[in-house]
Scaffold this motif. Structure first.
Motif, short mmCIF file in Angstrom:
data_model
loop_
_atom_site.label_atom_id
_atom_site.label_comp_id
_atom_site.label_asym_id
_atom_site.label_seq_id
_atom_site.Cartn_x
_atom_site.Cartn_y
_atom_site.Cartn_z
N VAL A 29 97.94 9.01 62.63
CA VAL A 29 99.33 8.95 62.21
C VAL A 29 100.03 9.23 62.06
CG1 VAL A 29 99.09 8.84 59.78
CG2 VAL A 29 97.00 8.60 60.69
N ALA A 30 100.46 10.74 62.38
CA ALA A 30 101.10 11.77 62.43
C ALA A 30 101.98 11.72 63.91
CB ALA A 30 101.15 13.40 62.83
N ALA A 31 101.62 11.40 65.01
CA ALA A 31 101.91 10.68 66.93
C ALA A 31 102.73 9.26 65.54
CB ALA A 31 100.79 10.19 66.93
N ALA A 32 101.76 7.79 65.76
CA ALA A 32 102.53 7.23 65.17
C ALA A 32 103.45 6.89 64.25
CB ALA A 32 101.56 6.27 64.24
N LEU A 33 103.73 8.05 62.80
CA LEU A 33 104.97 8.22 62.87
C LEU A 33 106.33 8.52 63.01
CD1 LEU A 33 103.36 8.84 59.11
CD2 LEU A 33 103.86 6.47 59.64
N ARG A 34 105.52 9.30 64.11
CA ARG A 34 106.66 10.02 64.49
C ARG A 34 107.89 8.58 65.15
NH1 ARG A 34 103.76 14.46 66.79
NH2 ARG A 34 102.82 13.04 68.21
N ALA B 81 108.09 5.80 63.72
CA ALA B 81 108.64 5.01 63.60
C ALA B 81 109.70 5.00 62.03
CB ALA B 81 106.92 4.46 62.00
N ASP B 82 110.42 3.61 61.68
CA ASP B 82 110.90 3.70 60.76
C ASP B 82 110.64 3.84 59.85
OD1 ASP B 82 113.33 3.95 62.33
OD2 ASP B 82 112.87 2.49 63.20
N GLY B 83 109.54 3.28 59.75
CA GLY B 83 109.13 2.21 58.51
C GLY B 83 107.32 1.92 58.72
N ALA B 84 106.23 1.86 57.44
CA ALA B 84 105.21 1.94 57.96
C ALA B 84 104.55 1.15 56.62
CB ALA B 84 104.66 3.11 57.89
N LEU B 85 104.01 0.60 57.55
CA LEU B 85 102.64 0.03 56.00
C LEU B 85 101.25 0.39 56.19
CD1 LEU B 85 103.10 -2.65 54.50
CD2 LEU B 85 101.96 -3.91 56.32
N VAL B 86 100.67 0.96 55.58
CA VAL B 86 99.61 1.91 55.19
C VAL B 86 98.54 1.38 54.27
CG1 VAL B 86 100.52 3.90 56.44
CG2 VAL B 86 100.62 4.25 54.29
N THR B 87 97.04 2.16 54.26
CA THR B 87 95.72 1.26 53.52
C THR B 87 95.65 2.94 52.92
OG1 THR B 87 94.29 1.70 54.72
CG2 THR B 87 95.36 -0.30 54.48
N LEU B 88 94.67 2.43 51.72
CA LEU B 88 93.44 4.20 51.59
C LEU B 88 92.91 5.24 52.50
CD1 LEU B 88 90.64 3.20 50.99
CD2 LEU B 88 91.83 2.16 49.09
N ASN B 89 92.70 4.14 53.54
CA ASN B 89 92.44 5.13 55.11
C ASN B 89 93.15 6.12 55.71
OD1 ASN B 89 89.81 2.96 54.85
ND2 ASN B 89 90.69 2.12 56.80
N ASP B 90 94.50 5.60 55.15
CA ASP B 90 95.45 6.37 56.16
C ASP B 90 96.12 7.95 54.70
OD1 ASP B 90 94.47 4.25 58.12
OD2 ASP B 90 96.21 3.10 56.57
#
Ligand code: GLV
Length: 337
Positions: A41-46, A48-57
């Motif tokens: 998750v940290a690597a993907a957010l690094r 990204a300007d925005g993220a669509l996430v669910t309770l899994n994340d």
């Protein structure tokens, strides 16, 4: 922010709806359902300007530490205990969730799970499928009534009120407990009476948990609370697993201190406490309370609208429909304001 901001979509979520993001953003999509490791998750957010996430994340301080471009996190779900709101606010990252669109569907499911629990529907089906039905028997698989019974609702937000409205149609007496008592007219409209936490457990024939989860109510329903229930009572949980001490619940169910439990949520999802799996008087479902097709689509549509607006694009630029921390973010983005 670059001209085409980049957004990360953490799970497969109705491609036709998520596709609306393509108009504004470069989208990095996850194509298989994933239990991402915290570092992933940290690597993907690094990036990204925005993220669509669910309770899994889970998105906490560690996941956003290196996410210098990140400005918005849109949670597809009403519960947002997977987000560390304080950390996001401090970093000036706008968080949002999906309230309202799932209220009635989730209340339907809570009622269904409570009824299945009280009337032993899944236990009866298993018994039939296992070939035990040799002759009709007057006294087998007897459950308890919903109509005319006392319903206890712990958490009287939107979904709790939806359940209270349904209970009216079943002639139930409705008691509730909530952090704060509702205004008289709302109580009257829902035919609901406020009682203390202990009284709710002592008086309910059927108790349902619908309150938001926060660390301070971890194991709120512990052995002491369970001991207040009456032996014929049922307990239904459609909120979050961490609210219940599952070992204490298994002890209480095995010891006949309550009749049955209906659980849609679990502390270690997707793992389920093996003691609960082994008990016949528990109805178990895999976190599907908001899971009608129409509602799950509406949740994704709302989260997509939140993300587009939070990243200052689209007709509602800067005004996402359901932000969680807009004021705190405004303060964080303008130091000294
Ligand atoms: C599901 O549990 C949700 O919070 O939307």
């Amino acid at each position: 922010m670059p001209d085409r901001p980049r957004v990360w979509v953490s799970q497969p979520l109705f491609a036709d709806i998520v596709g609306r993001l393509d108009e504004y953003f470069d989208v990095v999509s996850t194509t298989t359902v994933s239990q991402h490791a915290p570092e992933a998750v940290a690597a993907a957010l690094r990036e990204a300007d925005g993220a669509l996430v669910t309770l899994n994340d889970a998105v906490g301080a560690a996941q956003i530490a290196g996410a210098s471009r990140l400005r918005a996190v849109a949670n597809v779900g009403v519960g947002y205990n997977n987000l560390d709101l304080a950390a996001l606010s401090a970093a000036g990252i706008l968080a949002s969730n999906t309230p309202d669109v799932l209220t009635e569907t989730t209340a339907d499911f809570g009622f269904a799970l409570m009824m299945a629990t009280a009337r032993r529907i899944t236990e009866a089906e298993r018994w039939l499928r296992d070939g035990h039905w040799r002759q009709w028997s007057f006294e087998s698989l007897l459950g308890s009534d919903i109509h005319g019974a006392t319903l206890g609702i712990l958490g009287m937000g939107r979904i709790g009120r939806g359940i209270a409205r349904r209970a009216g149609g079943f002639g139930m007496r409705v008691l509730y407990h909530n952090r704060s008592r509702l205004p008289d007219e709302v109580e009257r409209e829902h035919g609901a009476r406020y009682v203390g936490f202990e009284a709710l457990f002592e008086q309910a024939d059927h108790l349902i948990l619908v309150l938001p989860y926060a660390p301070e109510n971890y194991h709120l329903v512990d052995a002491r609370a369970l001991a207040r229930l009456r032996p014929h009572a049922t307990l239904t949980n459609i909120a979050r697993g961490g609210l219940i001490d599952e070992d204490a619940l298994a002890d209480a169910l095995a010891g006949g201190r309550l009749a049955a439990a209906g659980l849609d949520v679990f502390e270690g999802e997707p793992a389920v406490n093996p003691r609960l799996l082994a008990l016949p008087n528990v109805v178990l479902t895999p976190h599907i309370a908001s899971g009608s097709l129409a509602t799950r689509r509406a949740m994704v549509a709302l989260a997509v609208a939140n993300l587009i607006a939070a990243l200052d694009r689209g007709p509602d630029a800067g005004r996402p429909p359901s932000p969680l921390n807009a004021d705190a973010v405004a303060r964080a983005r303008k130091p000294g304001a």
